[in-house]
Enzyme design. Structure first.
Site, PDB file in Angstrom:
ATOM      1  N   ASP A 165       0.869  -1.181   0.000  1.00  0.00           N
ATOM      2  CA  ASP A 165       0.000   0.000   0.000  1.00  0.00           C
ATOM      3  C   ASP A 165       0.901   1.223   0.000  1.00  0.00           C
ATOM      4  OD1 ASP A 165      -2.406   1.616   0.359  1.00  0.00           O
ATOM      5  OD2 ASP A 165      -1.815   1.877   2.443  1.00  0.00           O
ATOM      6  N   SER A 166       0.286   2.402  -0.159  1.00  0.00           N
ATOM      7  CA  SER A 166       1.053   3.644  -0.088  1.00  0.00           C
ATOM      8  C   SER A 166       1.549   3.917   1.330  1.00  0.00           C
ATOM      9  CB  SER A 166       0.171   4.807  -0.538  1.00  0.00           C
ATOM     10  OG  SER A 166      -0.921   4.934   0.350  1.00  0.00           O
ATOM     11  N   CYS A 198      -4.450  -1.373  -1.860  1.00  0.00           N
ATOM     12  CA  CYS A 198      -4.618   0.068  -2.057  1.00  0.00           C
ATOM     13  C   CYS A 198      -5.599   0.244  -3.208  1.00  0.00           C
ATOM     14  CB  CYS A 198      -3.262   0.673  -2.411  1.00  0.00           C
ATOM     15  SG  CYS A 198      -3.323   2.408  -2.881  1.00  0.00           S
ATOM     16  N   GLU A 236      -2.588   8.289   8.775  1.00  0.00           N
ATOM     17  CA  GLU A 236      -1.127   8.146   8.891  1.00  0.00           C
ATOM     18  C   GLU A 236      -0.615   8.827  10.166  1.00  0.00           C
ATOM     19  OE1 GLU A 236       1.352   6.681   6.894  1.00  0.00           O
ATOM     20  OE2 GLU A 236      -0.126   5.752   5.583  1.00  0.00           O
ATOM     21  N   CYS A 250     -10.937   3.233   0.308  1.00  0.00           N
ATOM     22  CA  CYS A 250      -9.509   3.521   0.477  1.00  0.00           C
ATOM     23  C   CYS A 250      -9.122   2.713   1.701  1.00  0.00           C
ATOM     24  CB  CYS A 250      -9.292   5.007   0.720  1.00  0.00           C
ATOM     25  SG  CYS A 250      -7.626   5.387   1.335  1.00  0.00           S
ATOM     26  N   HIS A 274      -7.021   3.035   3.889  1.00  0.00           N
ATOM     27  CA  HIS A 274      -6.735   3.781   5.125  1.00  0.00           C
ATOM     28  C   HIS A 274      -8.014   4.041   5.937  1.00  0.00           C
ATOM     29  CE1 HIS A 274      -2.826   4.718   3.308  1.00  0.00           C
ATOM     30  NE2 HIS A 274      -2.453   5.277   4.440  1.00  0.00           N
TER      31      HIS A 274
HETATM   32  N1  DGL Z   1      -4.698   3.411   0.934  1.00  0.00           N
HETATM   33  C1  DGL Z   1      -4.812   3.902  -0.379  1.00  0.00           C
HETATM   34  C2  DGL Z   1      -6.106   3.527  -1.026  1.00  0.00           C
HETATM   35  O1  DGL Z   1      -6.674   2.520  -0.703  1.00  0.00           O
HETATM   36  C3  DGL Z   1      -4.385   5.267  -0.753  1.00  0.00           C
HETATM   37  C4  DGL Z   1      -4.076   6.315   0.208  1.00  0.00           C
HETATM   38  C5  DGL Z   1      -3.226   7.376  -0.442  1.00  0.00           C
HETATM   39  O2  DGL Z   1      -2.020   7.139  -0.483  1.00  0.00           O
HETATM   40  O3  DGL Z   1      -3.751   8.393  -0.903  1.00  0.00           O
HETATM   41  O4  DGL Z   1      -6.573   4.198  -1.917  1.00  0.00           O
END
Ligand code: DGL
Length: 279
Positions: free
Chosen positions: A11-12, A74, A156, A188, A190
């Site tokens: 993931d990011s 992600c 984060e 997302c 996150h």
């Molecule tokens: N967790 C990521 C997603 O599912 C992206 C978050 C990001 O880096 O903007 O889209």
């Protein structure tokens, strides 16, 4: 024959841990390698080409760890880079969008579904397309999308359930609530970290969809279909980040539990040359 190589998940940043947690819980006998690209996060406000480049580099790092499967944990990378990654991988690649779309269509009763995601996922239009595809037999399907970029920074930062998270959620989610959705996709990875806040703002009648649960069942199916299940021995959990390892662990551990993540190592992935890859 059993295959004890690990499953690679990326993931990011820490968001993909919401998917990893479900994979570990469903398949405790499978080893895993997680890479969070915290040093280049967020992906959600990057261009299509940059998201593809970063995702390819993340995949190449995981390939070096001898993984038997890549999970794109992600949604942003899944919407922009899945086809490219699939075309350049020798092992199965699992994405997170379609499983979430199916779960949303199964959950809704009034046909009104909200999709909250990063700007890059929303502007790709692919999540909405996936929900329309999953719900193609539903006559009353109505969809509203909303980008919530600040949720990634809050996640984060570890500010998952406080007044700043609540104020931010109130502002982003007002139009979604007014639309009358009974199902809200956390599109997302996150966002499940903020599920308490999001749930409180949306109210008890709205079902939140965390695609991690559905993704874990897809992972199991793909492993089994490809004869890749482990025998459950010598299970390992490796964690890598492209930013500070101590910070990654302190933000992630309240969520992941079980003493994880531990032994996180910092790596860089910028040096992988993706110029030979076609889109
Ligand atoms: N967790 C990521 C997603 O599912 C992206 C978050 C990001 O880096 O903007 O889209």
């Amino acid at each position: 024959m059993a295959d004890n190589r690990p499953i690679g998940v990326f993931d990011s940043g820490i968001g993909g841990l919401t998917v990893l947690r479900e994979i570990i819980s469903r398949l405790p006998g499978e080893s895993t390698v997680y890479f969070g690209d915290d040093g280049r996060s967020p992906y959600g406000n990057k261009s299509h080409d940059t998201i593809i480049k970063y995702s390819l580099q993340d995949m190449m790092f995981l390939q070096e760890q001898d993984v038997k499967m890549i999970v794109i944990a992600c949604n942003t990378a899944s919407t922009h880079a899945y086809e490219t990654l699939k075309a350049h991988s020798d092992v199965p690649v699992v994405e997170v969008v379609y499983p979430g779309a199916v779960a949303a269509c199964n959950a809704t009763k009034n046909g009104k579904i909200g999709i909250i995601a990063t700007p890059a996922t929303v502007s790709s239009g692919l999540y909405e397309t996936a929900v329309r595809q999953a719900g193609k037999d539903m006559e009353n399907l109505e969809i509203i999308q909303q980008a919530c970029p600040l949720f990634v920074s809050l996640a984060e930062e570890g500010w998952w359930d406080d007044e700043i998270a609540t104020m931010t959620a109130e502002r982003y989610l007002r139009p979604v609530r007014e639309f009358g959705v009974d199902t809200l996709v956390l599109a997302c990875t996150h966002y499940p970290l903020l599920a308490k806040t999001i749930g409180r703002v949306m109210g008890p009648d709205v079902t939140l969809i965390n695609s991690g649960i559905s993704v874990a069942s897809v992972v199991e199916k793909v492993l089994s279909e490809n004869d890749l299940m482990s025998d459950g021995t010598d299970v390992t959990r490796a964690f890598y980040t492209s930013d500070d390892a101590g910070r990654f662990e302190s933000v992630a551990s309240p969520f992941l539990g079980r003493g994880l993540p531990k032994g996180t190592r910092k790596v860089t992935v910028d040096h992988y040359d993706v110029s030979g890859f076609t889109k």
